[in-house]
Design an enzyme around this catalytic site. Sequence first.
Site, short mmCIF file in Angstrom:
data_model
loop_
_atom_site.label_atom_id
_atom_site.label_comp_id
_atom_site.label_asym_id
_atom_site.label_seq_id
_atom_site.Cartn_x
_atom_site.Cartn_y
_atom_site.Cartn_z
N TYR A 232 0.81 -1.23 0.00
CA TYR A 232 0.00 0.00 0.00
C TYR A 232 0.84 1.26 0.00
O TYR A 232 0.31 2.34 -0.12
CB TYR A 232 -1.00 0.00 1.17
CG TYR A 232 -0.40 -0.22 2.55
CD1 TYR A 232 0.23 0.80 3.23
CD2 TYR A 232 -0.48 -1.47 3.15
CE1 TYR A 232 0.77 0.58 4.49
CE2 TYR A 232 0.06 -1.70 4.41
CZ TYR A 232 0.68 -0.66 5.07
OH TYR A 232 1.22 -0.89 6.31
N LYS A 233 2.16 1.15 0.16
CA LYS A 233 3.01 2.35 0.13
C LYS A 233 3.40 2.62 -1.32
O LYS A 233 2.56 3.02 -2.11
CB LYS A 233 4.20 2.16 1.06
CG LYS A 233 3.76 2.12 2.53
CD LYS A 233 4.85 1.75 3.52
CE LYS A 233 4.29 1.76 4.95
NZ LYS A 233 5.09 1.01 5.89
N ARG A 381 7.75 14.62 7.16
CA ARG A 381 8.26 13.64 6.22
C ARG A 381 7.65 13.87 4.85
O ARG A 381 6.44 14.05 4.74
CB ARG A 381 7.84 12.26 6.74
CG ARG A 381 8.75 11.13 6.45
CD ARG A 381 8.34 9.89 7.22
NE ARG A 381 6.98 9.47 6.97
CZ ARG A 381 6.56 8.19 7.00
NH1 ARG A 381 7.43 7.23 7.26
NH2 ARG A 381 5.30 7.87 6.80
C1 LIG Z 1 4.46 0.34 7.08
C2 LIG Z 1 5.33 -0.61 7.80
C3 LIG Z 1 4.80 -1.75 8.41
C4 LIG Z 1 3.32 -2.02 8.43
O1 LIG Z 1 3.01 -3.29 8.89
P1 LIG Z 1 1.58 -3.91 8.66
O2 LIG Z 1 1.55 -5.10 9.52
O3 LIG Z 1 1.45 -4.26 7.20
O4 LIG Z 1 0.56 -2.90 9.08
C5 LIG Z 1 5.69 -2.63 9.01
N1 LIG Z 1 7.02 -2.40 9.02
C6 LIG Z 1 7.54 -1.31 8.45
C7 LIG Z 1 9.02 -1.10 8.46
C8 LIG Z 1 6.71 -0.36 7.84
O5 LIG Z 1 7.24 0.73 7.30
#
Ligand SMILES: *Cc1c(COP(=O)(O)O)cnc(C)c1O
Length: 422
Positions: A232-233, A381
Amino acid sequence: MNFSALERLDQADPLTHLRDEFVIPEDTVYLDGNSLGLMTHGTQARVAETTAQQWGQDGIRSWNEHGWVHLPAKIGDKLAPIIGAQAGQVICCDSISVNLFKTLSAAFAVLDARGEPRNQRHQVLSTADNFPTDLYMVQGLQQLIGAENCELVLADEAELLADLSKHIHAQTAIVMLTEVNFRSGRRLPMAEIIAHAHAAGALVIVDLAHSAGAVPVELDKWQADFAVGCTYKYLNGGPGAPAFVYVAERHLGSVRQPLSGWFGHARPFVFDAQFEATDGIGKMLSGTPSILAMSAVDAALDVFADVTMVQVREKSIGLAELFLELLEQTGLAREFDCISPKTAQQRGSQLSFAHPDAYAICQALIEHKVIADFRAPNYLRVGFTPLYTSFTDIGRAVARLAEIMQTRAYTDPRFQTRQAVT
Ligand SMILES: *Cc1c(COP(=O)(O)O)cnc(C)c1O
């Protein structure tokens, strides 16, 4: 601001046409693709089709007729080239958190299969400012199986890099690191760390949350053991889109993972009472995939078909360097302390700035249609998504920031209250 010079940069940019693939909110500069990437027109159409025709008309037959059952593996193979992996090692499922639990357990299973006594090698090394959920998942496993079998050890990121051998040693079972730090944007030298960990007998889990779709990743070449990441990023899969997990081919045989649900079974539709893992990467699956969300990810990845990650990286660096240069030109660089590495090669695709009023400034920017984000304690950011961010966007963003700072618009009380999601 010299906008005609910025327009020339956009005209010369080989990725400029990809912007048309995206739904871009009106008059908005979107610098938050590192938190939630924008939607493509293709994704919107696909979700509409999946609901109207597939679910709406074809119903349960779609599991076969529209290949729903194969989506996790199909998306995995589509993702593989973006993260430097041969097909058959990546699958789309669950969240990063859940996939970390599975890979941590799987890594211990690989070490157990080597016959190494766990009481001699049981530590999971990570960095103190890793994304907290990564650390929480190790803490959960530690609580479940006991610290003698799994013990989280935290190192300061700079200290770890300064002396790998001091931190990675004979007790280290797993090195679990996020390649690009979510706060500072610092990018770790993963190839070097992995080589070091292997020499010390440890396995490595790489979190690619801020890497996949943003920087060239070479999982196979680095000889990474396991990796996780979200879609989703920078991959624009949509809010809460399923994550992915990578297991190196050489481990697929000996890997076991404890969330052994029916989608990871060799013959799920025999409904046998006894679990028997399927061969290959499918054994990392647990339960029924979310098809609406999977369809969105599948469609979102299409924009990566005609670009190389080297092109994406080149433009990402260009956008970030331009942002820094314009901060200098407008005198804003004196006020905003850049905590990201100065050298572009040591950064991911974001810049972070410490400022005592970072939260209020971020809220004021959002009201002026520049979408950035705030990370505690005091960081502003900005993320650069080369597929839809233009050089002109960067000029508009810095011009609006300069105006907010000059007028002190951010001191308005309405920008001071924190919302549930920051
Ligand atoms: C965005 C992010 C997550 C998100 O974890 P989810 O379990 O998918 O919500 C985890 N680790 C890092 C380093 C992130 O940047």
